[in-house]
Design an enzyme around this catalytic site. Structure first.
Site, short mmCIF file in Angstrom:
data_model
loop_
_atom_site.label_atom_id
_atom_site.label_comp_id
_atom_site.label_asym_id
_atom_site.label_seq_id
_atom_site.Cartn_x
_atom_site.Cartn_y
_atom_site.Cartn_z
N ARG A 1 0.88 -1.17 0.00
CA ARG A 1 0.00 0.00 0.00
C ARG A 1 0.91 1.22 0.00
NH1 ARG A 1 -2.19 -3.44 4.13
NH2 ARG A 1 -4.24 -4.27 3.55
N LYS B 1 -2.21 -2.18 7.97
CA LYS B 1 -3.40 -1.64 8.64
C LYS B 1 -3.50 -2.18 10.05
CE LYS B 1 -6.44 -0.69 4.70
NZ LYS B 1 -7.72 -1.01 4.08
N HIS C 1 -1.98 2.12 -6.05
CA HIS C 1 -2.70 0.88 -5.75
C HIS C 1 -2.78 -0.03 -6.98
CE1 HIS C 1 -4.45 -0.48 -2.04
NE2 HIS C 1 -5.43 -1.09 -2.68
N HIS D 1 -4.25 -9.25 3.74
CA HIS D 1 -5.72 -9.30 3.82
C HIS D 1 -6.14 -10.20 4.98
CE1 HIS D 1 -6.21 -8.31 -0.75
NE2 HIS D 1 -6.06 -7.24 -0.02
N ARG E 1 -0.18 -2.54 -6.77
CA ARG E 1 -0.54 -3.60 -5.81
C ARG E 1 -1.48 -4.61 -6.48
NH1 ARG E 1 -1.17 -4.73 -0.19
NH2 ARG E 1 -3.31 -5.11 0.48
N TYR F 1 -8.74 -10.97 -7.05
CA TYR F 1 -7.60 -10.97 -7.98
C TYR F 1 -7.55 -12.22 -8.84
CZ TYR F 1 -6.04 -7.04 -5.21
OH TYR F 1 -5.97 -5.83 -4.58
#
Length: 301
Positions: free
Chosen positions: A149, A175, A247, A273, A250, A282
Protein backbone atom coordinates in the site's frame (compact mmCIF):
# COMPACT_ATOMS: atom_id res chain seq x y z
CA UNK A 1 -23.15 12.29 26.48
CA UNK A 2 -23.18 14.86 23.65
CA UNK A 3 -21.91 14.21 20.12
CA UNK A 4 -18.47 15.91 20.36
CA UNK A 5 -17.66 14.02 23.61
CA UNK A 6 -18.83 10.69 22.17
CA UNK A 7 -16.82 11.12 18.97
CA UNK A 8 -13.73 12.20 20.92
CA UNK A 9 -13.99 9.14 23.17
CA UNK A 10 -14.45 6.88 20.15
CA UNK A 11 -11.34 8.30 18.46
CA UNK A 12 -9.31 7.69 21.63
CA UNK A 13 -10.61 4.09 21.73
CA UNK A 14 -9.64 3.52 18.07
CA UNK A 15 -6.15 4.88 18.69
CA UNK A 16 -5.31 3.25 22.01
CA UNK A 17 -7.27 0.00 21.98
CA UNK A 18 -7.67 -0.76 18.28
CA UNK A 19 -4.26 0.70 17.32
CA UNK A 20 -5.68 2.09 14.05
CA UNK A 21 -3.67 4.39 11.82
CA UNK A 22 -4.43 8.12 11.78
CA UNK A 23 -6.03 7.90 8.31
CA UNK A 24 -8.47 5.20 9.45
CA UNK A 25 -9.36 7.14 12.62
CA UNK A 26 -10.03 10.29 10.57
CA UNK A 27 -12.25 8.30 8.17
CA UNK A 28 -14.34 6.94 11.08
CA UNK A 29 -14.54 10.42 12.60
CA UNK A 30 -15.69 12.01 9.32
CA UNK A 31 -18.42 9.38 8.95
CA UNK A 32 -19.70 10.05 12.47
CA UNK A 33 -19.64 13.79 11.78
CA UNK A 34 -22.13 13.12 8.97
CA UNK A 35 -24.46 11.29 11.38
CA UNK A 36 -24.05 14.20 13.84
CA UNK A 37 -24.99 16.68 11.05
CA UNK A 38 -28.04 14.60 10.13
CA UNK A 39 -29.17 14.45 13.76
CA UNK A 40 -28.72 18.22 14.08
CA UNK A 41 -30.99 18.81 11.06
CA UNK A 42 -33.92 16.95 12.64
CA UNK A 43 -36.80 18.69 14.39
CA UNK A 44 -36.22 16.58 17.50
CA UNK A 45 -32.48 16.52 18.05
CA UNK A 46 -31.12 13.36 19.63
CA UNK A 47 -27.95 12.53 21.52
CA UNK A 48 -25.84 9.64 20.17
CA UNK A 49 -27.15 7.41 22.96
CA UNK A 50 -30.77 8.14 21.92
CA UNK A 51 -30.46 7.21 18.24
CA UNK A 52 -32.70 4.34 17.09
CA UNK A 53 -32.54 1.91 14.17
CA UNK A 54 -35.23 3.98 12.46
CA UNK A 55 -33.07 7.10 12.84
CA UNK A 56 -30.09 5.27 11.32
CA UNK A 57 -32.18 4.08 8.36
CA UNK A 58 -33.32 7.67 7.84
CA UNK A 59 -29.69 8.76 7.89
CA UNK A 60 -28.73 6.17 5.23
CA UNK A 61 -31.61 7.39 3.04
CA UNK A 62 -30.32 10.95 3.49
CA UNK A 63 -26.80 9.89 2.54
CA UNK A 64 -28.22 8.10 -0.51
CA UNK A 65 -30.11 11.24 -1.59
CA UNK A 66 -26.84 13.19 -1.37
CA UNK A 67 -25.60 10.92 -4.18
CA UNK A 68 -23.07 8.85 -2.25
CA UNK A 69 -22.21 5.60 -4.02
CA UNK A 70 -22.91 2.20 -2.35
CA UNK A 71 -19.25 1.60 -1.43
CA UNK A 72 -19.14 4.95 0.44
CA UNK A 73 -22.45 4.15 2.15
CA UNK A 74 -21.09 0.75 3.15
CA UNK A 75 -17.99 2.33 4.67
CA UNK A 76 -20.13 4.84 6.61
CA UNK A 77 -22.31 2.03 7.97
CA UNK A 78 -19.18 0.14 9.02
CA UNK A 79 -18.04 3.22 10.97
CA UNK A 80 -21.45 3.62 12.62
CA UNK A 81 -21.51 -0.04 13.65
CA UNK A 82 -18.05 0.28 15.20
CA UNK A 83 -19.15 3.43 17.05
CA UNK A 84 -22.22 1.77 18.59
CA UNK A 85 -20.23 -1.32 19.54
CA UNK A 86 -17.91 1.05 21.40
CA UNK A 87 -20.86 2.73 23.20
CA UNK A 88 -22.24 -0.71 24.11
CA UNK A 89 -18.86 -1.84 25.43
CA UNK A 90 -18.63 1.31 27.56
CA UNK A 91 -22.15 0.62 28.96
CA UNK A 92 -23.38 3.93 27.56
CA UNK A 93 -26.25 2.18 25.74
CA UNK A 94 -28.26 -0.93 26.64
CA UNK A 95 -28.79 -2.15 23.04
CA UNK A 96 -27.00 -1.60 19.73
CA UNK A 97 -29.34 0.27 17.30
CA UNK A 98 -27.05 -0.49 14.35
CA UNK A 99 -27.18 -4.27 14.77
CA UNK A 100 -29.94 -4.72 12.15
CA UNK A 101 -28.78 -1.88 9.87
CA UNK A 102 -28.53 -3.25 6.33
CA UNK A 103 -25.43 -2.67 4.23
CA UNK A 104 -26.12 -1.72 0.58
CA UNK A 105 -25.22 -4.33 -2.04
CA UNK A 106 -21.97 -3.31 -3.70
CA UNK A 107 -21.35 -4.44 -7.27
CA UNK A 108 -17.98 -6.21 -7.38
CA UNK A 109 -15.59 -4.12 -9.47
CA UNK A 110 -12.50 -5.72 -10.88
CA UNK A 111 -9.42 -3.62 -10.08
CA UNK A 112 -7.45 -2.06 -12.92
CA UNK A 113 -4.12 -3.72 -13.57
CA UNK A 114 -1.06 -3.04 -15.68
CA UNK A 115 0.60 -5.54 -17.97
CA UNK A 116 4.26 -6.43 -17.39
CA UNK A 117 5.28 -4.44 -20.54
CA UNK A 118 3.33 -1.39 -19.22
CA UNK A 119 5.21 -1.57 -15.92
CA UNK A 120 8.54 -2.00 -17.76
CA UNK A 121 7.75 1.10 -19.88
CA UNK A 122 6.98 3.22 -16.81
CA UNK A 123 10.18 2.18 -15.07
CA UNK A 124 12.19 2.77 -18.26
CA UNK A 125 10.70 6.30 -18.50
CA UNK A 126 12.38 7.37 -15.23
CA UNK A 127 15.31 9.76 -15.75
CA UNK A 128 18.17 8.00 -13.95
CA UNK A 129 20.57 10.91 -14.58
CA UNK A 130 18.91 12.70 -11.65
CA UNK A 131 19.39 11.58 -8.01
CA UNK A 132 15.61 11.34 -7.52
CA UNK A 133 15.45 9.08 -10.58
CA UNK A 134 17.35 6.34 -8.76
CA UNK A 135 14.98 6.71 -5.80
CA UNK A 136 11.90 6.71 -8.03
CA UNK A 137 12.98 3.52 -9.79
CA UNK A 138 13.37 1.85 -6.38
CA UNK A 139 9.89 3.11 -5.42
CA UNK A 140 8.22 1.50 -8.44
CA UNK A 141 10.22 -1.72 -8.15
CA UNK A 142 9.22 -2.09 -4.48
CA UNK A 143 5.57 -1.15 -5.11
CA UNK A 144 5.25 -3.78 -7.84
CA UNK A 145 7.72 -6.30 -6.39
CA UNK A 146 6.11 -6.43 -2.93
CA UNK A 147 2.51 -5.29 -3.49
CA UNK A 148 2.67 -2.55 -0.86
CA UNK A 149 0.00 0.00 0.00
CA UNK A 150 1.24 3.55 -0.58
CA UNK A 151 1.32 4.30 3.18
CA UNK A 152 3.37 1.13 3.77
CA UNK A 153 5.87 2.33 1.15
CA UNK A 154 6.27 5.84 2.57
CA UNK A 155 6.72 4.40 6.09
CA UNK A 156 9.23 1.70 5.03
CA UNK A 157 12.29 1.70 7.31
CA UNK A 158 15.90 0.69 6.82
CA UNK A 159 15.70 -1.40 10.00
CA UNK A 160 12.91 -3.43 8.39
CA UNK A 161 14.93 -4.41 5.30
CA UNK A 162 16.53 -7.85 5.52
CA UNK A 163 18.57 -8.06 2.32
CA UNK A 164 21.64 -9.93 3.62
CA UNK A 165 19.85 -13.18 4.49
CA UNK A 166 19.41 -16.36 2.43
CA UNK A 167 15.77 -15.42 1.80
CA UNK A 168 15.61 -11.64 1.37
CA UNK A 169 12.47 -10.01 2.79
CA UNK A 170 11.07 -6.79 4.17
CA UNK A 171 8.94 -6.21 7.27
CA UNK A 172 5.90 -4.02 6.70
CA UNK A 173 3.61 -2.30 9.19
CA UNK A 174 0.15 -2.57 7.64
CA UNK A 175 -3.40 -1.64 8.64
CA UNK A 176 -4.07 -1.72 12.37
CA UNK A 177 -0.29 -1.71 12.99
CA UNK A 178 -0.14 -5.38 11.96
CA UNK A 179 3.28 -6.60 10.88
CA UNK A 180 3.89 -8.93 7.96
CA UNK A 181 6.96 -10.27 6.18
CA UNK A 182 7.15 -10.07 2.38
CA UNK A 183 9.84 -11.72 0.23
CA UNK A 184 11.55 -9.24 -2.10
CA UNK A 185 12.88 -10.10 -5.56
CA UNK A 186 16.10 -9.35 -7.39
CA UNK A 187 15.09 -6.24 -9.39
CA UNK A 188 13.65 -4.50 -6.32
CA UNK A 189 16.71 -5.45 -4.23
CA UNK A 190 19.10 -4.07 -6.88
CA UNK A 191 17.17 -0.80 -7.20
CA UNK A 192 17.00 -0.40 -3.41
CA UNK A 193 20.72 -1.02 -2.93
CA UNK A 194 21.70 1.52 -5.60
CA UNK A 195 19.42 4.14 -3.99
CA UNK A 196 20.52 3.42 -0.42
CA UNK A 197 24.25 2.83 -0.98
CA UNK A 198 25.00 5.30 -3.78
CA UNK A 199 22.50 8.16 -3.54
CA UNK A 200 20.73 8.25 -0.18
CA UNK A 201 24.11 8.41 1.63
CA UNK A 202 24.62 11.91 0.18
CA UNK A 203 21.26 13.26 1.42
CA UNK A 204 21.34 15.55 4.47
CA UNK A 205 18.78 13.76 6.63
CA UNK A 206 16.51 15.61 9.06
CA UNK A 207 16.46 14.54 12.69
CA UNK A 208 13.97 11.73 13.29
CA UNK A 209 14.02 10.61 9.64
CA UNK A 210 17.27 8.63 9.79
CA UNK A 211 15.56 5.23 9.50
CA UNK A 212 13.22 6.09 6.61
CA UNK A 213 14.07 4.40 3.31
CA UNK A 214 12.62 6.96 0.89
CA UNK A 215 13.52 10.62 1.45
CA UNK A 216 13.00 13.84 -0.48
CA UNK A 217 15.73 16.38 -1.28
CA UNK A 218 15.19 18.04 2.10
CA UNK A 219 15.92 14.78 3.94
CA UNK A 220 12.34 14.09 5.02
CA UNK A 221 10.13 11.10 4.28
CA UNK A 222 8.09 11.24 1.10
CA UNK A 223 4.38 12.04 1.21
CA UNK A 224 1.62 9.86 -0.21
CA UNK A 225 0.73 12.70 -2.57
CA UNK A 226 4.20 12.65 -4.12
CA UNK A 227 3.88 8.93 -4.98
CA UNK A 228 0.50 9.58 -6.67
CA UNK A 229 1.93 12.49 -8.68
CA UNK A 230 5.00 10.47 -9.69
CA UNK A 231 2.90 7.62 -11.08
CA UNK A 232 0.52 10.01 -12.85
CA UNK A 233 3.49 11.74 -14.51
CA UNK A 234 5.05 8.45 -15.66
CA UNK A 235 1.70 7.26 -17.03
CA UNK A 236 1.44 10.45 -19.11
CA UNK A 237 5.04 10.13 -20.37
CA UNK A 238 4.47 6.54 -21.50
CA UNK A 239 1.07 7.31 -23.05
CA UNK A 240 -0.94 5.01 -20.78
CA UNK A 241 -4.64 5.78 -21.15
CA UNK A 242 -5.69 4.03 -17.94
CA UNK A 243 -6.36 5.97 -14.75
CA UNK A 244 -3.74 4.48 -12.48
CA UNK A 245 -2.49 5.05 -8.94
CA UNK A 246 0.02 3.42 -6.57
CA UNK A 247 -2.70 0.88 -5.75
CA UNK A 248 -2.69 -0.24 -9.41
CA UNK A 249 0.79 -1.67 -8.81
CA UNK A 250 -0.54 -3.60 -5.81
CA UNK A 251 -3.39 -4.98 -7.96
CA UNK A 252 -0.91 -5.90 -10.69
CA UNK A 253 1.38 -7.64 -8.18
CA UNK A 254 -1.47 -9.85 -6.96
CA UNK A 255 -2.96 -10.54 -10.40
CA UNK A 256 0.36 -11.49 -12.00
CA UNK A 257 1.20 -13.83 -9.11
CA UNK A 258 -2.15 -15.63 -9.31
CA UNK A 259 -2.06 -15.82 -13.11
CA UNK A 260 1.38 -17.36 -12.75
CA UNK A 261 -0.03 -20.10 -10.49
CA UNK A 262 0.73 -18.69 -7.01
CA UNK A 263 -1.20 -20.10 -4.07
CA UNK A 264 -4.10 -17.84 -3.06
CA UNK A 265 -3.29 -18.16 0.65
CA UNK A 266 0.30 -17.06 0.04
CA UNK A 267 -0.90 -14.00 -1.90
CA UNK A 268 -3.36 -13.24 0.90
CA UNK A 269 -0.50 -13.32 3.42
CA UNK A 270 1.71 -11.04 1.30
CA UNK A 271 -1.09 -8.52 0.73
CA UNK A 272 -2.02 -8.49 4.42
CA UNK A 273 -5.72 -9.30 3.82
CA UNK A 274 -7.60 -10.53 6.87
CA UNK A 275 -10.09 -12.45 4.73
CA UNK A 276 -9.27 -14.56 1.69
CA UNK A 277 -12.52 -13.28 0.14
CA UNK A 278 -10.77 -9.94 -0.41
CA UNK A 279 -7.90 -11.69 -2.17
CA UNK A 280 -10.23 -13.71 -4.39
CA UNK A 281 -11.07 -10.61 -6.43
CA UNK A 282 -7.60 -10.97 -7.98
CA UNK A 283 -8.48 -14.33 -9.47
CA UNK A 284 -9.97 -12.48 -12.44
CA UNK A 285 -7.89 -13.50 -15.46
CA UNK A 286 -7.50 -12.14 -18.97
CA UNK A 287 -9.45 -13.85 -21.72
CA UNK A 288 -6.33 -15.22 -23.38
CA UNK A 289 -5.34 -16.96 -20.16
CA UNK A 290 -8.84 -18.44 -19.79
CA UNK A 291 -8.86 -19.60 -23.40
CA UNK A 292 -5.48 -21.31 -23.08
CA UNK A 293 -6.63 -22.97 -19.85
CA UNK A 294 -9.65 -24.48 -21.60
CA UNK A 295 -7.56 -25.62 -24.58
CA UNK A 296 -4.94 -27.18 -22.31
CA UNK A 297 -7.19 -28.87 -19.77
CA UNK A 298 -10.74 -29.41 -21.09
CA UNK A 299 -11.18 -32.98 -22.39
CA UNK A 300 -13.27 -31.93 -25.42
CA UNK A 301 -11.29 -28.87 -26.52
Amino acid sequence: MDWPSAIKGFKTYLKLERSLAANSINAYSNDLDKLYQFSDLQIIKKLPTEISLQDLRGFINWVNELGMIPSTQSRIISGIKAFYKYLLMEDLIAADPSELLETPRIPRKLPDTLSVPDIDKMIAAIDLSKPEGTRNKAILEVLYGCGLRVSELTELRLSNLFLQTDVEFIKVIGKGSKERLIPIGGEAIRALRIWIEQVRVHVEIKKGEEDMVFLNRRGKRLSRVYIFLLIKELAEITGLKKTISPHTFRHSFATHLIEGGADLRAVQEMLGHESITTTEIYTHLDRGFLKSTIIDFHPRS
